[in-house]
Design a protein around this motif. Structure first.
Motif, PDB file in Angstrom:
ATOM      1  N   ASP A  22       0.816  -1.219   0.000  1.00  0.00           N
ATOM      2  CA  ASP A  22       0.000   0.000   0.000  1.00  0.00           C
ATOM      3  C   ASP A  22       0.852   1.271   0.000  1.00  0.00           C
ATOM      4  OD1 ASP A  22      -2.594  -0.995  -0.157  1.00  0.00           O
ATOM      5  OD2 ASP A  22      -2.827  -1.152   2.011  1.00  0.00           O
ATOM      6  N   ILE A  23       0.146   2.394  -0.161  1.00  0.00           N
ATOM      7  CA  ILE A  23       0.723   3.720  -0.079  1.00  0.00           C
ATOM      8  C   ILE A  23       0.251   4.347   1.226  1.00  0.00           C
ATOM      9  CG2 ILE A  23       0.961   5.965  -1.228  1.00  0.00           C
ATOM     10  CD1 ILE A  23       1.799   3.364  -2.881  1.00  0.00           C
ATOM     11  N   ALA A  24       1.171   4.941   1.987  1.00  0.00           N
ATOM     12  CA  ALA A  24       0.825   5.569   3.262  1.00  0.00           C
ATOM     13  C   ALA A  24       1.566   6.898   3.395  1.00  0.00           C
ATOM     14  CB  ALA A  24       1.177   4.643   4.431  1.00  0.00           C
ATOM     15  N   VAL A  25       1.040   7.738   4.295  1.00  0.00           N
ATOM     16  CA  VAL A  25       1.606   9.067   4.509  1.00  0.00           C
ATOM     17  C   VAL A  25       1.804   9.309   6.000  1.00  0.00           C
ATOM     18  CG1 VAL A  25       1.199  11.560   4.280  1.00  0.00           C
ATOM     19  CG2 VAL A  25       0.490  10.001   2.439  1.00  0.00           C
ATOM     20  N   ASP A  26       3.010   9.713   6.367  1.00  0.00           N
ATOM     21  CA  ASP A  26       3.267  10.257   7.699  1.00  0.00           C
ATOM     22  C   ASP A  26       3.418  11.757   7.482  1.00  0.00           C
ATOM     23  OD1 ASP A  26       4.052  11.081  10.190  1.00  0.00           O
ATOM     24  OD2 ASP A  26       5.703   9.648  10.389  1.00  0.00           O
ATOM     25  N   ALA A  27       2.379  12.496   7.841  1.00  0.00           N
ATOM     26  CA  ALA A  27       2.352  13.934   7.553  1.00  0.00           C
ATOM     27  C   ALA A  27       3.231  14.747   8.482  1.00  0.00           C
ATOM     28  CB  ALA A  27       0.909  14.436   7.627  1.00  0.00           C
ATOM     29  N   THR A  28       3.684  14.139   9.575  1.00  0.00           N
ATOM     30  CA  THR A  28       4.526  14.831  10.561  1.00  0.00           C
ATOM     31  C   THR A  28       5.580  13.836  11.056  1.00  0.00           C
ATOM     32  OG1 THR A  28       2.849  14.254  12.217  1.00  0.00           O
ATOM     33  CG2 THR A  28       2.770  16.495  11.319  1.00  0.00           C
ATOM     34  N   ALA A  29       6.671  13.715  10.336  1.00  0.00           N
ATOM     35  CA  ALA A  29       7.672  12.675  10.607  1.00  0.00           C
ATOM     36  C   ALA A  29       8.197  12.693  12.035  1.00  0.00           C
ATOM     37  CB  ALA A  29       8.832  12.801   9.620  1.00  0.00           C
ATOM     38  N   GLY A  30       8.438  13.872  12.580  1.00  0.00           N
ATOM     39  CA  GLY A  30       8.917  13.959  13.961  1.00  0.00           C
ATOM     40  C   GLY A  30      10.180  13.153  14.171  1.00  0.00           C
ATOM     41  N   ASN A  31      10.145  12.232  15.118  1.00  0.00           N
ATOM     42  CA  ASN A  31      11.309  11.396  15.414  1.00  0.00           C
ATOM     43  C   ASN A  31      11.295  10.073  14.662  1.00  0.00           C
ATOM     44  OD1 ASN A  31      12.837  13.067  17.248  1.00  0.00           O
ATOM     45  ND2 ASN A  31      11.146  12.805  18.681  1.00  0.00           N
ATOM     46  N   GLY A  32      10.352   9.904  13.740  1.00  0.00           N
ATOM     47  CA  GLY A  32      10.353   8.751  12.854  1.00  0.00           C
ATOM     48  C   GLY A  32       9.595   7.527  13.306  1.00  0.00           C
ATOM     49  N   HIS A  33       8.964   7.580  14.463  1.00  0.00           N
ATOM     50  CA  HIS A  33       8.265   6.398  14.978  1.00  0.00           C
ATOM     51  C   HIS A  33       7.130   5.956  14.059  1.00  0.00           C
ATOM     52  CE1 HIS A  33      10.483   6.444  18.731  1.00  0.00           C
ATOM     53  NE2 HIS A  33      10.275   7.754  18.795  1.00  0.00           N
ATOM     54  N   ASP A  34       6.293   6.889  13.624  1.00  0.00           N
ATOM     55  CA  ASP A  34       5.165   6.521  12.760  1.00  0.00           C
ATOM     56  C   ASP A  34       5.639   6.145  11.359  1.00  0.00           C
ATOM     57  OD1 ASP A  34       3.168   6.782  14.689  1.00  0.00           O
ATOM     58  OD2 ASP A  34       2.893   8.914  14.272  1.00  0.00           O
ATOM     59  N   THR A  35       6.661   6.807  10.866  1.00  0.00           N
ATOM     60  CA  THR A  35       7.204   6.439   9.557  1.00  0.00           C
ATOM     61  C   THR A  35       7.684   4.999   9.584  1.00  0.00           C
ATOM     62  OG1 THR A  35       7.836   8.724   9.058  1.00  0.00           O
ATOM     63  CG2 THR A  35       8.934   6.996   7.791  1.00  0.00           C
ATOM     64  N   LEU A  36       8.433   4.641  10.615  1.00  0.00           N
ATOM     65  CA  LEU A  36       8.915   3.264  10.758  1.00  0.00           C
ATOM     66  C   LEU A  36       7.748   2.285  10.855  1.00  0.00           C
ATOM     67  CD1 LEU A  36      11.210   1.225  11.159  1.00  0.00           C
ATOM     68  CD2 LEU A  36      11.111   1.754  13.624  1.00  0.00           C
ATOM     69  N   PHE A  37       6.741   2.624  11.637  1.00  0.00           N
ATOM     70  CA  PHE A  37       5.562   1.768  11.786  1.00  0.00           C
ATOM     71  C   PHE A  37       4.876   1.559  10.433  1.00  0.00           C
ATOM     72  CE2 PHE A  37       0.957   1.429  12.509  1.00  0.00           C
ATOM     73  CZ  PHE A  37       0.929   0.216  13.193  1.00  0.00           C
ATOM     74  N   LEU A  38       4.665   2.649   9.692  1.00  0.00           N
ATOM     75  CA  LEU A  38       4.014   2.546   8.387  1.00  0.00           C
ATOM     76  C   LEU A  38       4.852   1.731   7.410  1.00  0.00           C
ATOM     77  CD1 LEU A  38       2.601   6.171   8.040  1.00  0.00           C
ATOM     78  CD2 LEU A  38       1.269   4.067   8.395  1.00  0.00           C
ATOM     79  N   CYS A  39       6.176   1.882   7.460  1.00  0.00           N
ATOM     80  CA  CYS A  39       7.053   1.087   6.590  1.00  0.00           C
ATOM     81  C   CYS A  39       6.876  -0.400   6.869  1.00  0.00           C
ATOM     82  CB  CYS A  39       8.516   1.489   6.775  1.00  0.00           C
ATOM     83  SG  CYS A  39       8.923   3.091   6.037  1.00  0.00           S
ATOM     84  N   GLY A  40       6.704  -0.740   8.137  1.00  0.00           N
ATOM     85  CA  GLY A  40       6.452  -2.133   8.499  1.00  0.00           C
ATOM     86  C   GLY A  40       5.134  -2.645   7.938  1.00  0.00           C
ATOM     87  N   LEU A  41       4.143  -1.775   7.849  1.00  0.00           N
ATOM     88  CA  LEU A  41       2.844  -2.181   7.302  1.00  0.00           C
ATOM     89  C   LEU A  41       2.877  -2.334   5.789  1.00  0.00           C
ATOM     90  CD1 LEU A  41       0.338   0.006   9.389  1.00  0.00           C
ATOM     91  CD2 LEU A  41       0.960  -2.393   9.754  1.00  0.00           C
ATOM     92  N   VAL A  42       3.520  -1.399   5.087  1.00  0.00           N
ATOM     93  CA  VAL A  42       3.507  -1.444   3.615  1.00  0.00           C
ATOM     94  C   VAL A  42       4.509  -2.447   3.055  1.00  0.00           C
ATOM     95  CG1 VAL A  42       2.704   0.939   3.474  1.00  0.00           C
ATOM     96  CG2 VAL A  42       5.146   0.451   3.165  1.00  0.00           C
ATOM     97  N   GLY A  43       5.523  -2.803   3.834  1.00  0.00           N
ATOM     98  CA  GLY A  43       6.521  -3.766   3.379  1.00  0.00           C
ATOM     99  C   GLY A  43       7.385  -3.230   2.248  1.00  0.00           C
ATOM    100  N   ARG A  44       8.152  -4.114   1.654  1.00  0.00           N
ATOM    101  CA  ARG A  44       9.111  -3.717   0.610  1.00  0.00           C
ATOM    102  C   ARG A  44       8.445  -3.308  -0.698  1.00  0.00           C
ATOM    103  NH1 ARG A  44      14.311  -4.477   1.787  1.00  0.00           N
ATOM    104  NH2 ARG A  44      14.946  -4.540  -0.396  1.00  0.00           N
ATOM    105  N   GLN A  45       7.185  -3.677  -0.880  1.00  0.00           N
ATOM    106  CA  GLN A  45       6.480  -3.357  -2.132  1.00  0.00           C
ATOM    107  C   GLN A  45       5.664  -2.068  -2.047  1.00  0.00           C
ATOM    108  OE1 GLN A  45       7.343  -5.197  -4.742  1.00  0.00           O
ATOM    109  NE2 GLN A  45       8.576  -6.327  -3.265  1.00  0.00           N
ATOM    110  N   GLY A  46       5.541  -1.496  -0.846  1.00  0.00           N
ATOM    111  CA  GLY A  46       4.744  -0.291  -0.657  1.00  0.00           C
ATOM    112  C   GLY A  46       5.603   0.963  -0.621  1.00  0.00           C
TER     113      GLY A  46
END
Length: 191
Positions: A22-46
């Motif tokens: 999938d495609i996801a957006v972290d609109a406020t990267a901050g310290n990267g916690h949500d970006t990392l979480f979303l990367c785990g959800l979308v995997g290598r193909q997202g």
């Protein structure tokens, strides 16, 4: 406690909408916690689009991703405002965003005078909603325990409440008996 806290509940909501590829957006990267979480959800193909106006937030997010060996091709770190989402979203990803998260307020441990603003936040939400696919979810974590946060909350809530119920389901979740203006969640699901 059996009730989910604010951040765990935000992640549970995102898990229901965002899957591998999938495609996801972290609109406020901050310290990267949500970006990392979303990367785990979308995997290598997202793909995850991660925005922040502060260079230190982009650097912290990049470091966190490197520590967890997240492939560079999975995430686009964007040192710019989230209100410019449409400018950065590749044409193939238009209308394909499965999930987005906003942590409104300021970057923890940094300059508290640099905050999200109603103008840019509302513009970003409007753009994300246009790019959501059916059953996509936007999660807003609203930190309103500071003057600018109260202003943002007061402009955000009427905008969200005005969304068409034929097009969106809107949920508000928060603890109402806690001191010091506890954060709350607004979740928007595209019907």
């Amino acid at each position: 406690m059996k009730l989910a806290g604010i951040l765990p509940f935000a992640r549970e909501l995102l898990k229901t909408a965002v899957s591998a590829g999938d495609i996801a957006v972290d609109a406020t990267a901050g310290n990267g916690h949500d970006t990392l979480f979303l990367c785990g959800l979308v995997g290598r193909q997202g793909t995850v689009y991660s925005f922040d106006i502060q260079a230190e937030a982009i650097a912290a997010t990049k470091k966190r991703l490197a520590q967890h060996a997240v492939a560079d091709e999975v995430v686009q770190l964007i040192h710019d405002g989230h209100e410019k989402l449409t400018h950065y979203l590749t044409p193939a990803h238009h209308g394909q965003v499965a999930g987005a998260v906003f942590n409104l307020g300021y970057l923890p441990g940094s300059d508290k005078s640099v905050v999200t603003t109603p103008e840019t936040t509302l513009a970003a939400i409007d753009q994300v909603l246009q790019q959501l696919k059916k059953e996509g979810i936007v999660v807003l974590v609203v930190y309103h325990g500071h003057p600018e946060g109260k202003k943002e909350r007061d402009e955000l809530l009427p905008f969200i409440a005005s969304l068409s119920q034929e097009e969106y389901h809107v949920l508000q979740y928060g603890f109402i008996n806690q001191r010091n203006a506890p954060p709350f969640i607004i979740a928007i699901e595209k019907r």
